[in-house]
Design a protein around this motif. Structure first.
Motif, PDB file in Angstrom:
ATOM      1  N   SER A  82      28.963 -42.764 -21.431  1.00 52.63           N
ATOM      2  CA  SER A  82      27.699 -43.337 -21.851  1.00 52.63           C
ATOM      3  C   SER A  82      27.929 -44.763 -22.342  1.00 52.63           C
ATOM      4  CB  SER A  82      27.082 -42.460 -22.949  1.00 52.63           C
ATOM      5  OG  SER A  82      25.792 -42.913 -23.274  1.00 52.63           O
ATOM      6  N   VAL A  83      27.027 -45.251 -23.165  1.00 58.60           N
ATOM      7  CA  VAL A  83      27.126 -46.614 -23.695  1.00 58.60           C
ATOM      8  C   VAL A  83      26.610 -46.614 -25.127  1.00 58.60           C
ATOM      9  CG1 VAL A  83      24.860 -47.278 -22.762  1.00 58.60           C
ATOM     10  CG2 VAL A  83      26.550 -49.048 -23.312  1.00 58.60           C
ATOM     11  N   MET A  84      27.238 -47.404 -25.978  1.00 56.19           N
ATOM     12  CA  MET A  84      26.807 -47.568 -27.361  1.00 56.19           C
ATOM     13  C   MET A  84      26.234 -48.964 -27.539  1.00 56.19           C
ATOM     14  SD  MET A  84      26.635 -46.224 -30.484  1.00 56.19           S
ATOM     15  CE  MET A  84      27.955 -45.094 -30.988  1.00 56.19           C
ATOM     16  N   LEU A  85      24.991 -49.042 -27.990  1.00 57.45           N
ATOM     17  CA  LEU A  85      24.363 -50.309 -28.345  1.00 57.45           C
ATOM     18  C   LEU A  85      24.636 -50.568 -29.819  1.00 57.45           C
ATOM     19  CD1 LEU A  85      22.866 -49.346 -25.727  1.00 57.45           C
ATOM     20  CD2 LEU A  85      20.873 -50.602 -26.568  1.00 57.45           C
ATOM     21  N   VAL A  86      25.157 -51.751 -30.125  1.00 55.30           N
ATOM     22  CA  VAL A  86      25.655 -52.011 -31.473  1.00 55.30           C
ATOM     23  C   VAL A  86      24.957 -53.214 -32.095  1.00 55.30           C
ATOM     24  CG1 VAL A  86      27.694 -52.352 -32.906  1.00 55.30           C
ATOM     25  CG2 VAL A  86      27.923 -51.198 -30.689  1.00 55.30           C
ATOM     26  N   HIS A  87      24.352 -52.981 -33.274  1.00 55.65           N
ATOM     27  CA  HIS A  87      23.912 -54.086 -34.119  1.00 55.65           C
ATOM     28  C   HIS A  87      25.165 -54.600 -34.818  1.00 55.65           C
ATOM     29  CE1 HIS A  87      21.050 -56.162 -36.965  1.00 55.65           C
ATOM     30  NE2 HIS A  87      22.211 -56.264 -37.592  1.00 55.65           N
ATOM     31  N   ALA A  88      25.617 -55.777 -34.392  1.00 56.75           N
ATOM     32  CA  ALA A  88      26.939 -56.252 -34.800  1.00 56.75           C
ATOM     33  C   ALA A  88      26.870 -57.258 -35.946  1.00 56.75           C
ATOM     34  CB  ALA A  88      27.671 -56.847 -33.600  1.00 56.75           C
ATOM     35  N   ALA A 137      29.843 -62.617 -40.426  1.00 48.23           N
ATOM     36  CA  ALA A 137      29.440 -61.215 -40.363  1.00 48.23           C
ATOM     37  C   ALA A 137      29.366 -60.743 -38.914  1.00 48.23           C
ATOM     38  CB  ALA A 137      28.095 -61.018 -41.055  1.00 48.23           C
ATOM     39  N   GLU A 138      28.867 -61.602 -38.040  1.00 45.04           N
ATOM     40  CA  GLU A 138      28.826 -61.244 -36.623  1.00 45.04           C
ATOM     41  C   GLU A 138      30.229 -61.273 -36.013  1.00 45.04           C
ATOM     42  OE1 GLU A 138      25.474 -62.399 -34.012  1.00 45.04           O
ATOM     43  OE2 GLU A 138      24.766 -63.589 -35.713  1.00 45.04           O
ATOM     44  N   GLU A 139      31.017 -62.270 -36.379  1.00 41.23           N
ATOM     45  CA  GLU A 139      32.379 -62.363 -35.830  1.00 41.23           C
ATOM     46  C   GLU A 139      33.188 -61.114 -36.159  1.00 41.23           C
ATOM     47  OE1 GLU A 139      34.227 -66.632 -35.650  1.00 41.23           O
ATOM     48  OE2 GLU A 139      33.208 -66.404 -37.572  1.00 41.23           O
ATOM     49  N   ASP A 140      33.149 -60.682 -37.399  1.00 41.66           N
ATOM     50  CA  ASP A 140      33.933 -59.518 -37.796  1.00 41.66           C
ATOM     51  C   ASP A 140      33.444 -58.271 -37.080  1.00 41.66           C
ATOM     52  OD1 ASP A 140      36.014 -58.343 -39.537  1.00 41.66           O
ATOM     53  OD2 ASP A 140      34.324 -57.285 -40.457  1.00 41.66           O
ATOM     54  N   ALA A 141      32.131 -58.103 -36.990  1.00 39.75           N
ATOM     55  CA  ALA A 141      31.582 -56.912 -36.341  1.00 39.75           C
ATOM     56  C   ALA A 141      31.907 -56.890 -34.853  1.00 39.75           C
ATOM     57  CB  ALA A 141      30.069 -56.854 -36.563  1.00 39.75           C
ATOM     58  N   VAL A 142      31.777 -58.032 -34.190  1.00 40.97           N
ATOM     59  CA  VAL A 142      32.103 -58.086 -32.762  1.00 40.97           C
ATOM     60  C   VAL A 142      33.590 -57.796 -32.560  1.00 40.97           C
ATOM     61  CG1 VAL A 142      32.306 -59.630 -30.768  1.00 40.97           C
ATOM     62  CG2 VAL A 142      30.179 -59.553 -32.091  1.00 40.97           C
ATOM     63  N   GLY A 143      34.439 -58.280 -33.463  1.00 40.81           N
ATOM     64  CA  GLY A 143      35.855 -57.946 -33.388  1.00 40.81           C
ATOM     65  C   GLY A 143      36.100 -56.458 -33.483  1.00 40.81           C
ATOM     66  N   ILE A 144      35.385 -55.792 -34.391  1.00 33.25           N
ATOM     67  CA  ILE A 144      35.499 -54.339 -34.520  1.00 33.25           C
ATOM     68  C   ILE A 144      35.090 -53.661 -33.214  1.00 33.25           C
ATOM     69  CG2 ILE A 144      34.525 -52.299 -35.668  1.00 33.25           C
ATOM     70  CD1 ILE A 144      34.251 -54.079 -38.201  1.00 33.25           C
ATOM     71  N   VAL A 145      33.988 -54.102 -32.644  1.00 34.55           N
ATOM     72  CA  VAL A 145      33.488 -53.504 -31.405  1.00 34.55           C
ATOM     73  C   VAL A 145      34.502 -53.666 -30.283  1.00 34.55           C
ATOM     74  CG1 VAL A 145      31.713 -53.651 -29.611  1.00 34.55           C
ATOM     75  CG2 VAL A 145      31.059 -53.811 -32.023  1.00 34.55           C
ATOM     76  N   SER A 199      23.172 -63.643 -32.288  1.00 35.72           N
ATOM     77  CA  SER A 199      22.573 -64.883 -32.779  1.00 35.72           C
ATOM     78  C   SER A 199      23.609 -65.965 -33.015  1.00 35.72           C
ATOM     79  CB  SER A 199      21.784 -64.633 -34.071  1.00 35.72           C
ATOM     80  OG  SER A 199      22.618 -64.631 -35.218  1.00 35.72           O
ATOM     81  N   SER A 200      24.858 -65.592 -33.286  1.00 41.53           N
ATOM     82  CA  SER A 200      25.891 -66.571 -33.620  1.00 41.53           C
ATOM     83  C   SER A 200      26.718 -66.952 -32.401  1.00 41.53           C
ATOM     84  CB  SER A 200      26.829 -66.014 -34.695  1.00 41.53           C
ATOM     85  OG  SER A 200      27.930 -66.891 -34.891  1.00 41.53           O
ATOM     86  N   THR A 226       8.413 -66.923 -44.302  1.00 43.45           N
ATOM     87  CA  THR A 226       9.153 -65.679 -44.093  1.00 43.45           C
ATOM     88  C   THR A 226       8.805 -64.980 -42.780  1.00 43.45           C
ATOM     89  OG1 THR A 226       7.495 -64.597 -45.479  1.00 43.45           O
ATOM     90  CG2 THR A 226       9.559 -65.235 -46.537  1.00 43.45           C
ATOM     91  N   VAL A 227       7.837 -65.468 -42.047  1.00 42.87           N
ATOM     92  CA  VAL A 227       7.562 -64.894 -40.735  1.00 42.87           C
ATOM     93  C   VAL A 227       8.771 -65.075 -39.818  1.00 42.87           C
ATOM     94  CG1 VAL A 227       6.526 -66.960 -39.704  1.00 42.87           C
ATOM     95  CG2 VAL A 227       5.789 -64.707 -38.947  1.00 42.87           C
ATOM     96  N   PHE A 228       9.669 -66.020 -40.154  1.00 46.47           N
ATOM     97  CA  PHE A 228      10.871 -66.256 -39.366  1.00 46.47           C
ATOM     98  C   PHE A 228      12.044 -65.375 -39.783  1.00 46.47           C
ATOM     99  CE2 PHE A 228       8.513 -70.125 -38.528  1.00 46.47           C
ATOM    100  CZ  PHE A 228       8.832 -70.439 -37.212  1.00 46.47           C
ATOM    101  N   ALA A 229      11.881 -64.548 -40.792  1.00 46.62           N
ATOM    102  CA  ALA A 229      12.986 -63.700 -41.245  1.00 46.62           C
ATOM    103  C   ALA A 229      13.396 -62.725 -40.145  1.00 46.62           C
ATOM    104  CB  ALA A 229      12.587 -62.939 -42.499  1.00 46.62           C
ATOM    105  N   ALA A 230      14.672 -62.733 -39.809  1.00 43.32           N
ATOM    106  CA  ALA A 230      15.216 -61.820 -38.799  1.00 43.32           C
ATOM    107  C   ALA A 230      16.678 -61.568 -39.126  1.00 43.32           C
ATOM    108  CB  ALA A 230      15.083 -62.418 -37.394  1.00 43.32           C
ATOM    109  N   CYS A 231      17.175 -60.415 -38.696  1.00 42.84           N
ATOM    110  CA  CYS A 231      18.572 -60.060 -38.920  1.00 42.84           C
ATOM    111  C   CYS A 231      19.184 -59.602 -37.604  1.00 42.84           C
ATOM    112  CB  CYS A 231      18.678 -58.949 -39.953  1.00 42.84           C
ATOM    113  SG  CYS A 231      18.018 -59.388 -41.578  1.00 42.84           S
ATOM    114  N   PRO A 232      20.206 -60.318 -37.114  1.00 46.43           N
ATOM    115  CA  PRO A 232      20.794 -61.533 -37.676  1.00 46.43           C
ATOM    116  C   PRO A 232      19.816 -62.695 -37.632  1.00 46.43           C
ATOM    117  CG  PRO A 232      21.743 -61.043 -35.524  1.00 46.43           C
ATOM    118  CD  PRO A 232      20.901 -59.869 -35.875  1.00 46.43           C
ATOM    119  N   PRO A 233      20.099 -63.763 -38.369  1.00 50.76           N
ATOM    120  CA  PRO A 233      19.109 -64.823 -38.541  1.00 50.76           C
ATOM    121  C   PRO A 233      19.083 -65.836 -37.405  1.00 50.76           C
ATOM    122  CG  PRO A 233      21.040 -65.292 -39.855  1.00 50.76           C
ATOM    123  CD  PRO A 233      21.271 -63.943 -39.246  1.00 50.76           C
ATOM    124  N   ILE A 234      17.999 -66.571 -37.351  1.00 47.66           N
ATOM    125  CA  ILE A 234      17.895 -67.741 -36.475  1.00 47.66           C
ATOM    126  C   ILE A 234      18.806 -68.823 -37.043  1.00 47.66           C
ATOM    127  CG2 ILE A 234      16.326 -69.572 -35.698  1.00 47.66           C
ATOM    128  CD1 ILE A 234      14.081 -67.351 -35.978  1.00 47.66           C
TER     129      ILE A 234
END
Length: 302
Positions: free
Chosen positions: A36-42, A70-78, A95-96, A134-142
């Motif tokens: 299968s496949v795992m979709l990851v919020h990294a 935060a994205e770099e570390d998570a993508v490294g884990i993945v 986003s990064s 705050t309408v621009f608030a998103a995670c990960p951020p812009i």
């Protein structure tokens, strides 16, 4: 085909707690067994734990609370886990730009990884977010404008495989519009209805064509989901497509959108491109263009 989704940091929903690196590794072994496949919020929980908590209306403070690291570390884990288990992973809403070399290297090494970004990361820039908007608030951020240009380059060289809406609407009161506090605002962008013209507007300006947009928004997602009978217009396929007018320009008015909660950072933006007609299985459909649920067992309409 079955697929799974996980978070490597808090999702904001107690029903979807984050996986630790060890739990993620265990889960990926199962994913490999299932083919299968795992979709990851990294975004990495261990990096975010050491960051200042967002508070107030300064968008720069919000960025510091969710840094590129935060994205770099998570993508490294993945990527390490994919290499160890042989499981497939899809990294959602990148986003990064700092993770792009990691993904490119993994692909060159033959690892089973794909990645996506979103129209809002390709359209907006941190420098343009007003205090308390705050309408621009998103995670990960812009992130910054130079980061945005590197995301476009990654689509050109196919480090990034696709562009998806990551449609994440919420009731206006959850965005803390009156208080303008990014630490209190729900993180998500409402954009499903306008994702295609939003992407096309920027893609055309960047020198891309409709063939590219179709690959990013239809063909590649269909391939990821194992839907081999759709995603392109070709003999033997379902003939699911839209008739798209690429030149007509229009202004987004949030209160005219069909989203249940139509609050969107695109409000007031001028976009190019209008969907004139929708076709499903070779037949034109009317105003009700809702899709169909798929059978998890067979990948066909339930």
């Amino acid at each position: 085909m079955f697929g799974f989704k996980c978070f490597l940091s808090e999702s904001g929903n107690p029903d979807f707690p984050p996986l630790s690196p060890e739990e993620f590794h265990t889960a990926m072994r199962v994913v490999a067994e299932l083919d299968s496949v795992m979709l990851v919020h990294a975004e990495s929980a261990r990096v975010l734990a050491g960051c200042p908590q967002p508070a107030g209306g300064d968008y720069a403070d919000f960025l510091r609370s969710r840094p590129d690291a935060a994205e770099e570390d998570a993508v490294g884990i993945v990527l390490d886990t994919v290499a160890d288990t042989g499981a497939r992973a899809h990294i959602v809403h990148v986003s990064s730009a700092r993770v792009l070399p990691l993904i490119a290297k993994a692909k060159r090494a033959g690892l089973a990884v794909t990645a996506e970004t979103c129209p809002h990361y390709l359209t907006f820039a941190a420098e343009d977010v007003a205090h308390g908007d705050t309408v621009f608030a998103a995670c990960p951020p812009i992130r910054a404008a130079d980061n945005r240009e590197r995301l476009w380059a990654a689509l050109a060289d196919r480090t990034l495989d696709m562009v998806v809406s990551d449609h994440s609407p919420c009731a206006p009161e959850l965005k803390d519009l009156d208080g303008g506090d990014f630490g209190r605002a729900f993180g998500g962008i409402s954009s499903l209805q306008i994702a295609l013209p939003a992407l096309w507007t920027q893609a055309r300006a960047a020198g891309f064509g409709l063939v590219d947009v179709c690959r990013w928004m239809a063909q590649a997602p269909a391939e990821l989901a194992g839907l081999t009978d759709r995603g392109e217009i070709a003999p033997g396929h379902r003939a699911d497509f839209c008739v798209f007018d690429p030149d007509t320009r229009w202004v987004v008015h949030g209160d005219e959108l069909l989203h249940r909660h139509p609050l969107t950072p695109y409000d007031g933006s001028t976009l190019a491109g209008v969907v004139r007609q929708m076709w499903r299985e070779g037949r034109a459909v009317g105003a009700d263009s809702r899709g169909e649920l798929l059978s998890a067992a067979r990948g066909v309409p339930a």
